[in-house]
Design an enzyme around this catalytic site. Sequence first.
Site, PDB file in Angstrom:
ATOM      1  N   ARG A 198      -2.345 -14.242   4.392  1.00  0.00           N
ATOM      2  CA  ARG A 198      -2.967 -13.764   5.620  1.00  0.00           C
ATOM      3  C   ARG A 198      -2.026 -13.793   6.853  1.00  0.00           C
ATOM      4  NH1 ARG A 198      -7.071 -10.301   4.267  1.00  0.00           N
ATOM      5  NH2 ARG A 198      -7.152 -10.357   6.475  1.00  0.00           N
ATOM      6  N   HIS A 213      -2.075  -5.314   1.514  1.00  0.00           N
ATOM      7  CA  HIS A 213      -3.493  -6.064   1.257  1.00  0.00           C
ATOM      8  C   HIS A 213      -3.134  -7.207   0.924  1.00  0.00           C
ATOM      9  CE1 HIS A 213      -7.508  -6.956  -0.433  1.00  0.00           C
ATOM     10  NE2 HIS A 213      -6.840  -7.272  -1.386  1.00  0.00           N
ATOM     11  N   THR A 267      -5.521  -7.017  10.667  1.00  0.00           N
ATOM     12  CA  THR A 267      -5.785  -5.911  10.152  1.00  0.00           C
ATOM     13  C   THR A 267      -5.220  -4.701  11.016  1.00  0.00           C
ATOM     14  OG1 THR A 267      -7.661  -6.794   9.167  1.00  0.00           O
ATOM     15  CG2 THR A 267      -7.669  -4.298   9.028  1.00  0.00           C
ATOM     16  N   ARG A 300       2.593  -6.624   8.993  1.00  0.00           N
ATOM     17  CA  ARG A 300       1.685  -5.297   9.545  1.00  0.00           C
ATOM     18  C   ARG A 300       2.463  -5.105  10.983  1.00  0.00           C
ATOM     19  NH1 ARG A 300      -4.238  -7.000   7.586  1.00  0.00           N
ATOM     20  NH2 ARG A 300      -4.388  -5.451   5.651  1.00  0.00           N
ATOM     21  N   TYR A 317     -12.760  -2.180  -3.643  1.00  0.00           N
ATOM     22  CA  TYR A 317     -12.956  -2.308  -2.287  1.00  0.00           C
ATOM     23  C   TYR A 317     -14.567  -2.387  -2.226  1.00  0.00           C
ATOM     24  CZ  TYR A 317      -8.536  -1.957   0.099  1.00  0.00           C
ATOM     25  OH  TYR A 317      -7.098  -2.265   0.697  1.00  0.00           O
ATOM     26  N   GLU A 368      -9.409 -10.661  -7.537  1.00  0.00           N
ATOM     27  CA  GLU A 368      -8.492  -9.755  -7.571  1.00  0.00           C
ATOM     28  C   GLU A 368      -7.375  -9.669  -8.388  1.00  0.00           C
ATOM     29  OE1 GLU A 368      -7.462  -9.487  -3.419  1.00  0.00           O
ATOM     30  OE2 GLU A 368      -9.617  -8.820  -2.853  1.00  0.00           O
ATOM     31  N   ASN A 415      -1.738  -0.022   7.010  1.00  0.00           N
ATOM     32  CA  ASN A 415      -1.269  -1.041   7.504  1.00  0.00           C
ATOM     33  C   ASN A 415      -0.484  -1.920   6.434  1.00  0.00           C
ATOM     34  OD1 ASN A 415      -3.393  -1.851   5.613  1.00  0.00           O
ATOM     35  ND2 ASN A 415      -4.540  -2.695   7.565  1.00  0.00           N
ATOM     36  N   PHE A 422     -15.708   3.707   6.789  1.00  0.00           N
ATOM     37  CA  PHE A 422     -14.403   4.011   6.220  1.00  0.00           C
ATOM     38  C   PHE A 422     -14.060   3.894   5.111  1.00  0.00           C
ATOM     39  CE2 PHE A 422     -14.044  -0.580   8.002  1.00  0.00           C
ATOM     40  CZ  PHE A 422     -13.673  -1.248   6.794  1.00  0.00           C
ATOM     41  N   LYS A 429       0.925  -1.348   0.045  1.00  0.00           N
ATOM     42  CA  LYS A 429      -0.119   0.039  -0.128  1.00  0.00           C
ATOM     43  C   LYS A 429       0.955   1.338  -0.003  1.00  0.00           C
ATOM     44  CE  LYS A 429      -3.953  -2.075   2.423  1.00  0.00           C
ATOM     45  NZ  LYS A 429      -4.977  -1.841   3.427  1.00  0.00           N
TER      46      LYS A 429
HETATM   47  P1  IDP Z   1      -7.994  -7.123   5.650  1.00  0.00           P
HETATM   48  O1  IDP Z   1      -7.111  -5.708   4.992  1.00  0.00           O
HETATM   49  O2  IDP Z   1      -7.026  -7.387   6.775  1.00  0.00           O
HETATM   50  O3  IDP Z   1      -8.407  -7.781   4.921  1.00  0.00           O
HETATM   51  P2  IDP Z   1     -10.516  -5.602   5.926  1.00  0.00           P
HETATM   52  O4  IDP Z   1     -11.568  -5.765   6.892  1.00  0.00           O
HETATM   53  O5  IDP Z   1     -10.798  -6.379   4.664  1.00  0.00           O
HETATM   54  O6  IDP Z   1      -9.318  -5.858   6.450  1.00  0.00           O
HETATM   55  O7  IDP Z   1     -10.600  -3.849   5.506  1.00  0.00           O
HETATM   56  C1  IDP Z   1      -9.680  -3.494   4.319  1.00  0.00           C
HETATM   57  C2  IDP Z   1      -9.001  -2.473   4.641  1.00  0.00           C
HETATM   58  O8  IDP Z   1      -9.779  -1.479   5.298  1.00  0.00           O
HETATM   59  C3  IDP Z   1      -8.032  -2.690   5.892  1.00  0.00           C
HETATM   60  O9  IDP Z   1      -6.781  -3.360   5.382  1.00  0.00           O
HETATM   61  C4  IDP Z   1      -7.804  -1.462   6.557  1.00  0.00           C
HETATM   62  O10 IDP Z   1      -6.784  -0.544   5.697  1.00  0.00           O
HETATM   63  C5  IDP Z   1      -8.973  -0.796   6.297  1.00  0.00           C
HETATM   64  N1  IDP Z   1      -9.864  -0.801   7.604  1.00  0.00           N
HETATM   65  C6  IDP Z   1     -10.479  -1.825   7.882  1.00  0.00           C
HETATM   66  N2  IDP Z   1     -11.249  -1.440   8.987  1.00  0.00           N
HETATM   67  C7  IDP Z   1     -10.977  -0.201   9.217  1.00  0.00           C
HETATM   68  C8  IDP Z   1     -11.452   0.616  10.269  1.00  0.00           C
HETATM   69  O11 IDP Z   1     -12.477   0.110  11.338  1.00  0.00           O
HETATM   70  N3  IDP Z   1     -11.299   1.851  10.232  1.00  0.00           N
HETATM   71  C9  IDP Z   1     -10.013   2.265   9.230  1.00  0.00           C
HETATM   72  N4  IDP Z   1      -9.993   1.385   8.125  1.00  0.00           N
HETATM   73  C10 IDP Z   1     -10.259   0.141   8.445  1.00  0.00           C
HETATM   74 MG    MG Z   2      -9.972  -7.701   3.246  1.00  0.00          MG
END
Ligand code: IDP
Ligand code: MG
Length: 136
Positions: free
Chosen positions: A88, A118, A94, A105, A52, A129, A115, A60, A12
């Site tokens: 993962r 992805h 996350t 991370r 997304y 994807e 973070n 968010f 990212k």
């Molecule tokens: P992941 O990247 O671990 O799969 P997801 O739940 O798919 O997590 O969320 C996608 C992305 O959205 C996350 O990597 C993070 O950057 C962002 N994100 C997820 N939850 C939050 C939140 O509560 N606040 C702000 N950003 C979030």
């Molecule tokens: Mg995800």
Amino acid sequence: MSNTEQTLSIIKPDAVERNLENEIKEMFKNKGFSIVKDKKIQIEKSEAEKFYKVHETKPFYNDLCAYLSSGPIVVMILEKENAVIANRELMGATNPKDAQEGTIRKKYGISIDKNSVHGSDSSENAKIEIDFFFKD
Ligand code: IDP
Ligand code: MG
């Protein structure tokens, strides 16, 4: 039974900006992933919104899409036995605060939004994807 598969990984903007591309690629290679294809690109916000889309109802979503399109990213096809789950695991939780030692991370993530990486969350989504970024 062996299950060699591919998954999509994105380095990212926060990590590309800090010149972490090579270090993160080394972490993948050290865990036995092959980087089958990779490219550094910058996407439009509208493309991030498509990518997304599953999160479109989340509070968010707008910030997330603005962020992913805010600077260069590195998109990669990673291949390995059980690549989706293995990626993962290597990425970590996350929220970097909750990520385990040894994960990307934990090492590089700044915050839940910045973070650093992805990764596809299922084999089905990995195919979708990979096509999203590497079709044609
Ligand atoms: P992941 O990247 O671990 O799969 P997801 O739940 O798919 O997590 O969320 C996608 C992305 O959205 C996350 O990597 C993070 O950057 C962002 N994100 C997820 N939850 C939050 C939140 O509560 N606040 C702000 N950003 C979030
Ligand atoms: Mg995800």
